[in-house]
Structures are given as structure tokens and as C-alpha cells.
Design a protein around this motif. Structure first.
Motif, mmCIF file in Angstrom:
data_model
loop_
_atom_site.group_PDB
_atom_site.id
_atom_site.type_symbol
_atom_site.label_atom_id
_atom_site.label_comp_id
_atom_site.label_asym_id
_atom_site.label_seq_id
_atom_site.Cartn_x
_atom_site.Cartn_y
_atom_site.Cartn_z
ATOM 1 N N ARG A 44 -43.815 47.128 2.185
ATOM 2 C CA ARG A 44 -45.066 48.115 2.700
ATOM 3 C C ARG A 44 -45.764 47.312 3.986
ATOM 4 O O ARG A 44 -46.019 46.961 3.588
ATOM 5 C CB ARG A 44 -45.919 48.328 1.420
ATOM 6 N N ARG A 45 -46.004 48.803 4.994
ATOM 7 C CA ARG A 45 -46.831 48.697 5.786
ATOM 8 C C ARG A 45 -48.032 48.294 5.724
ATOM 9 O O ARG A 45 -49.161 48.408 6.790
ATOM 10 C CB ARG A 45 -46.334 49.605 6.742
ATOM 11 N N SER A 46 -49.025 49.007 4.096
ATOM 12 C CA SER A 46 -50.195 49.449 4.330
ATOM 13 C C SER A 46 -51.285 49.314 3.050
ATOM 14 O O SER A 46 -49.799 49.788 1.875
ATOM 15 C CB SER A 46 -50.948 50.746 5.000
ATOM 16 N N LEU A 47 -51.943 48.816 2.373
ATOM 17 C CA LEU A 47 -52.629 49.565 1.316
ATOM 18 C C LEU A 47 -54.063 50.064 1.159
ATOM 19 O O LEU A 47 -54.468 49.758 2.043
ATOM 20 C CB LEU A 47 -52.816 48.157 0.454
ATOM 21 N N SER A 48 -54.134 50.592 0.304
ATOM 22 C CA SER A 48 -55.490 51.347 0.196
ATOM 23 C C SER A 48 -55.987 51.097 -1.740
ATOM 24 O O SER A 48 -55.298 51.215 -2.085
ATOM 25 C CB SER A 48 -55.129 52.974 0.673
ATOM 26 N N TRP A 49 -57.305 50.860 -1.215
ATOM 27 C CA TRP A 49 -57.547 50.620 -2.744
ATOM 28 C C TRP A 49 -59.203 50.554 -3.012
ATOM 29 O O TRP A 49 -59.803 50.077 -2.078
ATOM 30 C CB TRP A 49 -56.623 49.588 -3.435
#
Length: 179
Positions: free
Chosen positions: A76-81
Motif C-alpha cells: 500500500r502506498r497511501s491511506l485515506s480515512w
């Protein structure tokens, strides 16, 4: 919506540093990570397993074919929450808010670190901000556009062209406010 286990796995301070290192270097051997992050090999291995369980990293073959070493890369290169994503579970909402707090602290610490050394740097940083009117949907659209722009910019960098590069950290926030 991100699984809360993924968010909490990444926002442990050492695991965040491991993720950052792998973002820059793509793959790394456990011993290299330990030296780069000034941590014990056993500790790095433990945190990599935690990240692996969360689906953030995976073990890969040694590029040189040596099976005695343990190499890792990001999945995973990014997370958004948003903490609102977890409104149905007070415990998960708390963990999401805590992760947001830790994430902001991490970002501000990086900015403060830059400010301490910026006078002696040959490189200029930039700052940008805007104040406007938008709906909740338009704010989501802005986040998606900024993320797509950063992803396209990162993908367009040819790391094999021989030009000297330095690690660059970028962060942006968009949120409702009052004048």
C-alpha cells in the motif's frame, strides 16, 4: 473505507518510519532498515510482521538471490480515512481520531525539522493555501484531485536518469473553517 487495523498498524511511530523508508527505497533488507532507523533487527522484524498482517508490506525475494536475508516492500502506498468512517463503533472512531492526531504530529514534526535546517539548504520549500467556498462533495473532489496529481507526479519521476535526488515530503489539508 480503510480497515481500522491498517490505520493503527501504520501509525505506530517506528512502523511509520519503516513505511516512509520503503516509500523512498521501494525494497529494503531488515538489517538495512535497522541501521537506517537506528533500531534493533528484532524490533524491525516484529514491526514488519505487524505491517504484513495489516496488508501494508510483503516479503519479497532478495534481489541478489540470497535466501538468508529478509527483504520487504510496500503493498500500500497511501491511506485515506476519516474518523467519521467509524461512527458506528466508538472504539474504532477513537482509534481513527488518535491515528489522525499522530499523523498530524508526524507531519508537523517533519515541517519543524525542515525549518531548523532550511537556512543552510540550497533548496527552497514552498507553502500554499487557499480559502474558498465548497460543498462537502467538492472538498472530497479536491482531495481526490490532489492525490491523483501527487501520484502522477511521483510516477513521472525517472529514478534511473542519473540526476541527484533528495527525499521530499509533501502534505496538504483541506477542511471546513471559519473566517
Amino acid at each position: 473505507m480503510e480497515e481500522i487495523s491498517v490505520i493503527t498498524a501504520v501509525h505506530h511511530p517506528l512502523r511509520r518510519r519503516i513505511v516512509d523508508h520503503l516509500l523512498l527505497h521501494e525494497t529494503a533488507q531488515v538489517g538495512v532498515l535497522a541501521r537506517a532507523l537506528d533500531a534493533q533487527v528484532g524490533s524491525i522484524s516484529h514491526h514488519l510482521r505487524m505491517l504484513q498482517r495489516a496488508g501494508v508490506v510483503e516479503q519479497v525475494a532478495d534481489p541478489a538471490g540470497d535466501r538468508r536475508t529478509s527483504w520487504w516492500r510496500l503493498v500500500r502506498r497511501s491511506l485515506s480515512w476519516s474518523s467519521r468512517d467509524y461512527a458506528g463503533s466508538p472504539a474504532d472512531a477513537y482509534l481513527a481520531r488518535e491515528a489522525q492526531r499522530l499523523n498530524l504530529r508526524h507531519q508537523l514534526e517533519r515541517l519543524q525539522q525542515w525549518n531548523r535546517v532550511s537556512e543552510s539548504s540550497q533548496v527552497e520549500a514552498f507553502s500554499t493555501d487557499a480559502l474558498t467556498w465548497a460543498t462537502a462533495e467538492e472538498l472530497i473532489e479536491l482531495q481526490q484531485r490532489v492525490s491523483a496529481t501527487v501520484d502522477a507526479w511521483r510516477a513521472g519521476i525517472d529514478r534511473e536518469d542519473g540526476r541527484p535526488r533528495m527525499p521530499v515530503f509533501f502534505f496538504a489539508y483541506g477542511f471546513p473553517t471559519e473566517v
